[in-house]
Enzyme design. Structure first.
Site, PDB file in Angstrom:
ATOM      1  N   HIS A 127       0.862  -1.184   0.000  1.00 59.75           N
ATOM      2  CA  HIS A 127       0.000   0.000   0.000  1.00 59.75           C
ATOM      3  C   HIS A 127       0.899   1.234   0.000  1.00 59.75           C
ATOM      4  O   HIS A 127       2.027   1.202   0.501  1.00 59.75           O
ATOM      5  CB  HIS A 127      -0.856  -0.042   1.270  1.00 59.75           C
ATOM      6  CG  HIS A 127      -1.952   0.966   1.328  1.00 59.75           C
ATOM      7  ND1 HIS A 127      -1.737   2.286   1.653  1.00 59.75           N
ATOM      8  CD2 HIS A 127      -3.298   0.843   1.135  1.00 59.75           C
ATOM      9  CE1 HIS A 127      -2.887   2.930   1.656  1.00 59.75           C
ATOM     10  NE2 HIS A 127      -3.855   2.093   1.337  1.00 59.75           N
ATOM     11  N   ASP A 148       2.674  -4.639   8.172  1.00 63.50           N
ATOM     12  CA  ASP A 148       1.442  -3.900   7.932  1.00 63.50           C
ATOM     13  C   ASP A 148       0.308  -4.901   8.093  1.00 63.50           C
ATOM     14  O   ASP A 148       0.072  -5.737   7.229  1.00 63.50           O
ATOM     15  CB  ASP A 148       1.474  -3.305   6.522  1.00 63.50           C
ATOM     16  CG  ASP A 148       0.160  -2.638   6.126  1.00 63.50           C
ATOM     17  OD1 ASP A 148      -0.828  -2.742   6.886  1.00 63.50           O
ATOM     18  OD2 ASP A 148       0.110  -2.028   5.045  1.00 63.50           O
ATOM     19  N   GLN A 180      -4.933  -5.506   6.899  1.00 66.00           N
ATOM     20  CA  GLN A 180      -5.885  -6.512   6.426  1.00 66.00           C
ATOM     21  C   GLN A 180      -5.826  -7.802   7.239  1.00 66.00           C
ATOM     22  O   GLN A 180      -6.850  -8.449   7.472  1.00 66.00           O
ATOM     23  CB  GLN A 180      -5.622  -6.837   4.946  1.00 66.00           C
ATOM     24  CG  GLN A 180      -5.772  -5.663   4.010  1.00 66.00           C
ATOM     25  CD  GLN A 180      -7.185  -5.105   3.971  1.00 66.00           C
ATOM     26  OE1 GLN A 180      -8.165  -5.823   4.112  1.00 66.00           O
ATOM     27  NE2 GLN A 180      -7.300  -3.799   3.787  1.00 66.00           N
ATOM     28  N   LYS A 198     -11.046  -1.373  10.277  1.00 64.23           N
ATOM     29  CA  LYS A 198     -11.105  -2.610   9.487  1.00 64.23           C
ATOM     30  C   LYS A 198     -11.406  -3.817  10.376  1.00 64.23           C
ATOM     31  O   LYS A 198     -11.436  -4.952   9.914  1.00 64.23           O
ATOM     32  CB  LYS A 198      -9.801  -2.808   8.724  1.00 64.23           C
ATOM     33  CG  LYS A 198      -9.512  -1.692   7.715  1.00 64.23           C
ATOM     34  CD  LYS A 198      -8.210  -1.927   6.993  1.00 64.23           C
ATOM     35  CE  LYS A 198      -7.761  -0.702   6.201  1.00 64.23           C
ATOM     36  NZ  LYS A 198      -8.615  -0.424   5.035  1.00 64.23           N
ATOM     37  N   CYS A 256      -4.689   2.229  -3.798  1.00 69.91           N
ATOM     38  CA  CYS A 256      -3.458   2.769  -3.200  1.00 69.91           C
ATOM     39  C   CYS A 256      -2.283   1.804  -3.372  1.00 69.91           C
ATOM     40  O   CYS A 256      -1.432   1.691  -2.486  1.00 69.91           O
ATOM     41  CB  CYS A 256      -3.665   3.125  -1.725  1.00 69.91           C
ATOM     42  SG  CYS A 256      -4.774   4.515  -1.471  1.00 69.91           S
TER      43      CYS A 256
END
Length: 407
Positions: free
Chosen positions: A123, A200, A203, A226, A364
């Site tokens: 991203h 990261d 998700q 999220k 992104c």
């Protein structure tokens, strides 16, 4: 374990509406998940009963707000299995968490000709901060390539590693493809050359069991919105020894021990990195979303979401003109695709007219789209409240659009 999806859907007020005269089908969960009533109630309760600034008050409201705020920090610690709650820092989101590491750890520990490694599928929020740091410090950014399925080439990653590698910052699960990266192998290989690793988890945290101690990652960044939680709230996990060695990111109240015009001494972690009045209401409400996960169980949630992804793949695969993008063998419930001859935005608008909410564009991840030679994709991403009957509606819509262009 079989979930009562209709009961779960009943917990989410926003799902029970019509869009353009059609029942809402919400397949944009990778961008943001919807919020259960318990999260909405927690927000209302704070403002109606407990509204106060935290940590410094000497009255009952301040005591309650502080206790609830710190209860969430402990709940996050438990959620990712961190060693101690002091390793949990609240931020505005995954993007700020990554920037915090870049600006604090990066400025102190990364210098000229040092190397940072990221992957092709990152991203923008896990690309741009490192480009900015490399430009400032004279460091070098290296990129792990991927194959046609959207999987990193681990052997190529190993070739990039050297004693110059100071940091590997890698997405755990791709927002654009759904690919789950082999992060434990990546972490172990990076540590073997003395590099630190940031994951990261924007998700992955909503789909996968996370144990930061077992993974041995040095940092983990993720967002509440999220995770069926409030917007404008993120988390940075960091190992105590690293956080203690890092300088503050922002200056002001709460992050200090003592201020004089000659010198300021800084607070202990995590408060050293939480300058100013924080996002108190959303932090407190975030605990309700973590309780929601606990009430259902992440393994059962993942099993349901995996079944939706498998069902969608099976239903869509034989449609003439349907082009899947990202076919890794190990994925979270993200389905990216194009329809031959149609722009992703047009597909998204036409599906929206049928009440189906998907995301379109480059997500992104412009360098990733360039790798595949496309402008963008249509992305359907599934959450615990989605159903196979909703996927049937998506299939009907895609088939209808594909027929228009691929007769």
């Amino acid at each position: 374990m079989s979930l009562d999806i209709q009961k779960i859907r009943g917990l989410f007020p926003v799902l029970h509406q019509e869009v353009h005269g059609k029942p809402l089908i919400y397949f944009d969960n990778a961008a943001t998940t919807q919020k259960p009533q318990s999260v909405l109630d927690a927000l209302t309760k704070y403002y109606e009963h407990d509204n106060s600034n935290i940590h410094r008050g000497a009255h009952a409201l301040a005591d309650r707000a502080t206790r609830y705020y710190e209860d969430t920090r402990e709940a996050v610690r438990e959620f990712i299995k961190a060693r101690e709650s002091a390793e949990i820092i609240f931020t505005k989101g995954t993007t700020e968490s990554i920037n915090l590491v870049a600006q604090s750890f990066g400025r102190k520990f990364i210098g000229k000709d040092d190397e940072i490694i990221i992957s092709t599928m990152e991203h923008h929020s896990n690309i741009v901060p490192w480009q900015m740091l490399c430009e400032e410090k004279g460091a070098v950014l290296k990129i792990i390539p991927i194959n046609e399925a959207g999987e990193i080439l681990f052997e190529e990653f190993e070739k990039l590693l050297s004693k110059k590698t100071k940091l590997v910052s890698i997405v755990h699960a791709s927002n654009a493809l759904g690919t789950i990266n082999p992060v434990k192998k990546i972490i172990d290989a990076a540590h073997a050359v003395g590099a630190k690793v940031l994951l990261d988890g924007a998700q992955s945290t909503s789909h996968l069991e996370i144990d930061v101690q077992a993974l041995d990652c040095d940092f983990l960044a993720f967002s509440a919105h999220k995770l069926y939680g409030p917007t404008g709230l993120g988390v940075l996990y960091g190992k105590r020894e690293l956080l203690e060695a890092m300088p503050p990111f922002l200056g002001g109240g709460e992050m200090i021990k003592e201020v004089t015009f000659e010198k300021t001494t800084y607070n202990d972690i995590p408060f050293k990195f939480e300058a100013g009045t924080p996002n108190i209401a959303d932090v407190i409400a975030f605990k309700a979303s973590l309780d929601f996960f606990k009430s259902i169980g992440k393994p059962a949630m993942k099993a349901h979401e995996d079944s939706l992804l498998a069902y969608a793949n099976e239903q869509l695969k034989d449609i003439k003109g349907f082009i899947p993008v990202g076919t890794a063998s190990d994925k979270v419930s993200v389905l990216s695709f194009n329809i031959n001859g149609m722009h992703p935005f047009d597909v998204g608008q036409m599906l929206d007219a049928k009440g189906i909410a998907v995301r379109t564009g480059h997500h992104c991840t412009q360098p990733l789209m360039k790798r595949f030679g496309i402008e963008g994709t249509v992305r359907a991403s599934f959450g615990v409240y989605n159903t196979k009957s909703e996927i049937d509606k998506l299939t009907e819509g895609v088939a209808q659009l594909a027929r228009l262009k691929n007769k």
